[in-house]
Design a protein around this motif. Structure first.
Motif, short mmCIF file in Angstrom:
data_model
loop_
_atom_site.label_atom_id
_atom_site.label_comp_id
_atom_site.label_asym_id
_atom_site.label_seq_id
_atom_site.Cartn_x
_atom_site.Cartn_y
_atom_site.Cartn_z
N TYR A 32 -6.00 -1.10 0.41
CA TYR A 32 -5.40 -0.93 1.98
C TYR A 32 -4.39 0.11 2.09
N SER A 93 -1.36 -1.19 -0.56
CA SER A 93 -1.13 -2.43 -1.17
C SER A 93 -2.55 -2.98 -1.31
N GLU A 95 -5.03 -6.02 -0.76
CA GLU A 95 -5.58 -7.00 0.12
C GLU A 95 -6.61 -7.94 -0.32
N ASN A 103 2.29 -6.57 -1.70
CA ASN A 103 3.15 -6.15 -0.86
C ASN A 103 3.02 -4.76 -0.66
N LEU A 104 3.17 -4.35 0.81
CA LEU A 104 3.14 -2.91 1.16
C LEU A 104 4.15 -2.09 0.48
#
Lengths: 116, 114
Positions: A32, A93, A95, A103-104
């Motif tokens: 992502y 990140s 997903e 985490n981003l």
């Protein structure tokens, strides 16, 4: 863990020109890739994102491309306008709709200046 | 307006002191994230809470702690402050903790440690 490199750190273009910002990521599991725009005195705001099942996504004057093999993705802004001036952040990140996630992780940002 | 409210907007304090930053997420969002933004380090993930429980931890110092309350607002506590803690602290929220999705950021709390 994931590491995101972003280039350039500053970018100055003339109004009407195109701007390209590039990012690389290290974790091949990342799937992502959002881009955030931060205007002066404000928090970052999502402008476009892409998931690893597509190679390109476009929304009016902005587009994002993803090369999973090379682990890099880019933001393209066409016909730039003075209001595009801001700091742009890429992020990556993992997903998983089943519940786990990473985490981003953000790049360090690109300050874009569009000169009238 | 993202719907995420952070207070205070600005805070000036001295080394060794303790401060608390507060965040109210968007209505309906269960996840709260804290990020630190400094000039040379960009946006650094500190910690995430989901529905009151710690979900993930990033580069958060032991001097820092956070919690999310039953009404879903969150507080970030910074203690034994050092000059290097001066930064912009952002809170963000999202609908779910099961996947990343879009984060909605507040306008930040600027902390200056003198």
């Amino acid at each position: 863990g994931e590491n995101v490199e972003q280039h350039p750190s500053t970018l100055s273009v003339q109004e009407g020109d195109s701007a390209v910002i590039k990012c690389t990521y290290s974790d091949s599991a990342s799937n992502y890739f959002p881009w955030y725009k931060q205007e002066l005195g404000k928090g970052p705001q999502l402008i476009i994102d892409i998931r690893s099942n597509v190679g390109e996504k476009k929304d009016q004057r902005i587009a994002v491309t993803l090369n999973k093999t090379a682990k890099h993705f880019s933001l393209h802004i066409t016909e730039t306008q003075p209001e595009d001036s801001a700091v742009y952040f890429c992020a990556a990140s993992y997903e998983n709709y089943g519940g786990s996630q990473g985490n981003l992780i953000f790049g360090k940002g690109t300050k874009l200046s569009v000169k009238p | 307006d993202s719907g995420v409210t952070q207070t205070p907007k600005h805070l000036i304090t001295a080394t060794g002191q303790r401060v608390t930053l507060r965040c109210s997420p968007r209505s309906g969002d269960l996840s709260v994230y804290w990020y630190q933004q400094s000039l040379d380090q960009g946006l650094q993930f500190l910690i995430q809470y989901y529905n009151g429980e710690e979900r993930a931890k990033g580069n958060i110092l032991e001097r820092f702690s956070a919690q999310q309350f039953p009404d879903l607002h969150s507080e970030l506590n910074l203690s034994s402050l050092e000059l290097g803690d001066s930064a912009l602290y952002f809170c963000a929220s999202s609908v779910s903790g099961g996947y990343t999705g879009e984060l909605f950021f507040g306008e930040g709390s600027r902390l200056t440690v003198l």
